[in-house]
Design a protein around this motif. Structure first.
Motif, PDB file in Angstrom:
ATOM      1  N   LEU A 226      41.454  49.088  35.613  1.00  0.00           N
ATOM      2  CA  LEU A 226      42.234  48.056  34.939  1.00  0.00           C
ATOM      3  C   LEU A 226      42.672  48.903  33.500  1.00  0.00           C
ATOM      4  CD1 LEU A 226      43.759  45.341  34.544  1.00  0.00           C
ATOM      5  CD2 LEU A 226      41.642  44.486  33.416  1.00  0.00           C
ATOM      6  N   LEU A 227      44.106  48.763  33.386  1.00  0.00           N
ATOM      7  CA  LEU A 227      44.586  49.320  32.088  1.00  0.00           C
ATOM      8  C   LEU A 227      45.107  48.386  31.332  1.00  0.00           C
ATOM      9  CD1 LEU A 227      46.612  52.580  33.713  1.00  0.00           C
ATOM     10  CD2 LEU A 227      44.264  52.323  32.522  1.00  0.00           C
ATOM     11  N   ARG A 228      45.034  48.323  29.946  1.00  0.00           N
ATOM     12  CA  ARG A 228      45.294  47.140  29.201  1.00  0.00           C
ATOM     13  C   ARG A 228      46.002  47.431  27.851  1.00  0.00           C
ATOM     14  NH1 ARG A 228      40.536  45.787  28.469  1.00  0.00           N
ATOM     15  NH2 ARG A 228      40.358  44.503  30.275  1.00  0.00           N
ATOM     16  N   ASN A 229      47.170  47.228  27.500  1.00  0.00           N
ATOM     17  CA  ASN A 229      47.691  47.732  26.414  1.00  0.00           C
ATOM     18  C   ASN A 229      48.058  46.163  25.464  1.00  0.00           C
ATOM     19  OD1 ASN A 229      49.187  48.908  24.374  1.00  0.00           O
ATOM     20  ND2 ASN A 229      50.728  49.620  25.387  1.00  0.00           N
ATOM     21  N   VAL A 230      47.560  46.087  24.394  1.00  0.00           N
ATOM     22  CA  VAL A 230      47.792  44.798  23.528  1.00  0.00           C
ATOM     23  C   VAL A 230      48.374  45.710  22.320  1.00  0.00           C
ATOM     24  CG1 VAL A 230      46.763  43.080  22.503  1.00  0.00           C
ATOM     25  CG2 VAL A 230      45.944  43.830  24.491  1.00  0.00           C
ATOM     26  N   TRP A 231      49.696  44.649  21.824  1.00  0.00           N
ATOM     27  CA  TRP A 231      50.341  44.800  20.752  1.00  0.00           C
ATOM     28  C   TRP A 231      50.196  43.619  19.995  1.00  0.00           C
ATOM     29  CZ3 TRP A 231      52.915  49.652  19.314  1.00  0.00           C
ATOM     30  CH2 TRP A 231      52.853  50.331  20.487  1.00  0.00           C
ATOM     31  N   ARG A 232      50.138  43.907  18.372  1.00  0.00           N
ATOM     32  CA  ARG A 232      49.619  42.792  17.525  1.00  0.00           C
ATOM     33  C   ARG A 232      50.648  43.083  16.417  1.00  0.00           C
ATOM     34  NH1 ARG A 232      44.456  43.104  19.615  1.00  0.00           N
ATOM     35  NH2 ARG A 232      44.011  44.639  18.083  1.00  0.00           N
ATOM     36  N   TYR A 233      51.286  41.945  15.891  1.00  0.00           N
ATOM     37  CA  TYR A 233      52.198  42.254  14.693  1.00  0.00           C
ATOM     38  C   TYR A 233      52.248  40.837  13.849  1.00  0.00           C
ATOM     39  CZ  TYR A 233      55.088  39.323  17.798  1.00  0.00           C
ATOM     40  OH  TYR A 233      55.706  38.375  18.497  1.00  0.00           O
ATOM     41  N   ALA A 234      52.309  41.113  12.475  1.00  0.00           N
ATOM     42  CA  ALA A 234      52.391  40.066  11.482  1.00  0.00           C
ATOM     43  C   ALA A 234      53.141  40.568  10.507  1.00  0.00           C
ATOM     44  CB  ALA A 234      51.005  39.948  11.072  1.00  0.00           C
TER      45      ALA A 234
ATOM     46  N   VAL B 284      51.490  40.713  22.255  1.00  0.00           N
ATOM     47  CA  VAL B 284      51.891  40.937  23.562  1.00  0.00           C
ATOM     48  C   VAL B 284      50.788  41.651  24.327  1.00  0.00           C
ATOM     49  CG1 VAL B 284      53.595  41.870  25.078  1.00  0.00           C
ATOM     50  CG2 VAL B 284      54.309  40.959  23.056  1.00  0.00           C
ATOM     51  N   SER B 285      50.352  41.470  25.557  1.00  0.00           N
ATOM     52  CA  SER B 285      49.209  42.189  26.271  1.00  0.00           C
ATOM     53  C   SER B 285      49.876  42.446  27.633  1.00  0.00           C
ATOM     54  CB  SER B 285      48.110  41.407  26.373  1.00  0.00           C
ATOM     55  OG  SER B 285      47.139  41.983  27.234  1.00  0.00           O
ATOM     56  N   ILE B 286      49.851  43.614  27.935  1.00  0.00           N
ATOM     57  CA  ILE B 286      50.462  44.192  29.389  1.00  0.00           C
ATOM     58  C   ILE B 286      49.214  44.557  30.215  1.00  0.00           C
ATOM     59  CG2 ILE B 286      51.873  45.537  30.704  1.00  0.00           C
ATOM     60  CD1 ILE B 286      53.709  45.686  28.223  1.00  0.00           C
ATOM     61  N   GLU B 287      48.851  44.194  31.215  1.00  0.00           N
ATOM     62  CA  GLU B 287      47.477  44.795  32.010  1.00  0.00           C
ATOM     63  C   GLU B 287      48.296  45.104  33.516  1.00  0.00           C
ATOM     64  OE1 GLU B 287      44.570  41.766  29.737  1.00  0.00           O
ATOM     65  OE2 GLU B 287      44.794  41.578  32.037  1.00  0.00           O
ATOM     66  N   TYR B 288      47.495  46.082  34.113  1.00  0.00           N
ATOM     67  CA  TYR B 288      47.890  46.840  35.095  1.00  0.00           C
ATOM     68  C   TYR B 288      46.395  47.279  35.684  1.00  0.00           C
ATOM     69  CZ  TYR B 288      49.588  49.566  39.189  1.00  0.00           C
ATOM     70  OH  TYR B 288      49.744  50.190  40.420  1.00  0.00           O
ATOM     71  N   GLY B 289      46.318  46.974  37.023  1.00  0.00           N
ATOM     72  CA  GLY B 289      45.104  47.641  37.689  1.00  0.00           C
ATOM     73  C   GLY B 289      45.370  47.767  39.269  1.00  0.00           C
ATOM     74  N   ARG B 290      44.474  48.405  39.822  1.00  0.00           N
ATOM     75  CA  ARG B 290      44.244  48.652  41.187  1.00  0.00           C
ATOM     76  C   ARG B 290      42.794  48.459  41.401  1.00  0.00           C
ATOM     77  NH1 ARG B 290      47.572  51.404  44.341  1.00  0.00           N
ATOM     78  NH2 ARG B 290      46.078  52.573  45.363  1.00  0.00           N
ATOM     79  N   ARG B 291      42.605  47.435  42.434  1.00  0.00           N
ATOM     80  CA  ARG B 291      41.081  47.002  42.702  1.00  0.00           C
ATOM     81  C   ARG B 291      41.042  46.782  44.190  1.00  0.00           C
ATOM     82  NH1 ARG B 291      37.297  43.911  39.346  1.00  0.00           N
ATOM     83  NH2 ARG B 291      35.310  44.702  39.979  1.00  0.00           N
ATOM     84  N   ARG B 292      39.854  47.116  44.651  1.00  0.00           N
ATOM     85  CA  ARG B 292      39.503  46.690  46.156  1.00  0.00           C
ATOM     86  C   ARG B 292      38.004  45.766  46.170  1.00  0.00           C
ATOM     87  NH1 ARG B 292      38.255  52.785  48.405  1.00  0.00           N
ATOM     88  NH2 ARG B 292      36.606  53.300  46.988  1.00  0.00           N
ATOM     89  N   THR B 293      37.716  45.069  47.190  1.00  0.00           N
ATOM     90  CA  THR B 293      36.736  44.227  47.171  1.00  0.00           C
ATOM     91  C   THR B 293      35.417  45.383  47.444  1.00  0.00           C
ATOM     92  OG1 THR B 293      37.199  43.878  49.400  1.00  0.00           O
ATOM     93  CG2 THR B 293      37.973  42.364  47.711  1.00  0.00           C
ATOM     94  N   ASP B 294      35.581  46.103  48.219  1.00  0.00           N
ATOM     95  CA  ASP B 294      34.603  47.341  48.315  1.00  0.00           C
ATOM     96  C   ASP B 294      35.233  48.640  48.910  1.00  0.00           C
ATOM     97  OD1 ASP B 294      35.318  47.312  51.363  1.00  0.00           O
ATOM     98  OD2 ASP B 294      34.410  45.264  51.350  1.00  0.00           O
ATOM     99  N   ALA B 295      34.341  49.533  49.087  1.00  0.00           N
ATOM    100  CA  ALA B 295      34.667  50.821  49.316  1.00  0.00           C
ATOM    101  C   ALA B 295      35.289  51.177  50.507  1.00  0.00           C
ATOM    102  CB  ALA B 295      33.296  51.648  49.156  1.00  0.00           C
ATOM    103  N   GLN B 296      35.156  50.150  51.488  1.00  0.00           N
ATOM    104  CA  GLN B 296      35.887  50.409  52.558  1.00  0.00           C
ATOM    105  C   GLN B 296      37.422  49.680  52.940  1.00  0.00           C
ATOM    106  OE1 GLN B 296      32.708  49.584  52.827  1.00  0.00           O
ATOM    107  NE2 GLN B 296      32.090  51.583  53.160  1.00  0.00           N
ATOM    108  N   SER B 297      37.708  48.810  51.917  1.00  0.00           N
ATOM    109  CA  SER B 297      38.937  48.222  51.760  1.00  0.00           C
ATOM    110  C   SER B 297      40.143  48.867  51.034  1.00  0.00           C
ATOM    111  CB  SER B 297      38.716  46.571  51.431  1.00  0.00           C
ATOM    112  OG  SER B 297      38.467  46.780  50.007  1.00  0.00           O
ATOM    113  N   GLU B 298      41.334  48.348  51.257  1.00  0.00           N
ATOM    114  CA  GLU B 298      42.389  48.934  50.624  1.00  0.00           C
ATOM    115  C   GLU B 298      42.490  48.665  49.072  1.00  0.00           C
ATOM    116  OE1 GLU B 298      44.750  51.284  51.996  1.00  0.00           O
ATOM    117  OE2 GLU B 298      43.380  51.243  53.596  1.00  0.00           O
TER     118      GLU B 298
END
Length: 199
Positions: free
Chosen positions: A71-79, A88-102
């Motif tokens: 999971l990659l996460r990019n958070v920007w804060r401003y004041a 603003v937070s943008i999150e992107y990831g690739r995950r599978r439930t176990d080693a055999q699944s897609e």
């Protein structure tokens, strides 16, 4: 070094350097990895914090699961003073439930914004949008995993010298289970109570 079955996993530094500065500083973010039976070696919140200036900072981090994805996460804060702030937070990831699944790709974008135009007027917004698989694959606590809807809204409000208030609000709801998306605008104008026959 930390070794699992003769495989070196991590080497801890023998010394550290602490800069002699005050205020916010940029730097590397690091947590000690741990081993999970389902995910393998897990390293969370590894990344970099970037203090660009007194008004904006950014944080880029990654969660790595040796068997099941990342999971990659990019958070920007401003004041800016007391008038504008948000994140603003943008999150992107690739995950599978176990080693055999897609692998399944998932993402989420969320954040908030507050802008005080003057003492009587302000703009507020919050947004939370995600793929339906994101909650199932990356939520870590029970309340997040039970979430069935994501909410976003934006609004403008203003008050007047006579005590009346005016507001415009747009609310959006994303239903994770049914994958429906609804938008509801709302306009209000409130007048304070007055008594024309009093006295």
């Amino acid at each position: 070094s930390f070794v699992v079955e003769d495989v070196p996993i991590i080497t801890l530094p023998l010394g550290s350097y602490v800069p002699n500065k005050t205020g916010r500083t940029s730097g590397i973010l690091f947590n000690i990895p741990f081993v999970s039976t389902a995910d393998g070696i897990v390293a969370q919140n590894l990344g970099y914090f970037w203090a660009m200036n007194d008004y904006v900072d950014a944080q880029l981090t990654a969660d790595v699961f040796s068997k099941t994805g990342y999971l990659l996460r990019n958070v920007w804060r401003y004041a800016i003073q007391n008038s504008v702030n948000g994140s603003v937070s943008i999150e992107y990831g690739r995950r599978r439930t176990d080693a055999q699944s897609e692998y399944v790709s998932s993402w989420r974008i969320f954040g908030n914004h507050q802008h005080t135009i003057n003492p009587q007027s302000r703009i507020t917004a919050s947004f939370n949008v995600a793929t339906s698989s994101f909650i199932n694959r990356f939520a870590t606590n029970l309340s997040d995993r039970l979430t069935q809807s994501l909410f976003s809204n934006a609004g403008y409000s203003s008050s007047f010298d006579n005590g009346s208030t005016f507001g415009i609000d747009i609310a959006a709801t994303q239903h994770i289970v049914t994958k429906e998306f609804s938008v509801n605008p709302n306009v209000t104008y409130n007048i304070p109570t007055f008594f024309p026959l009093k006295g």
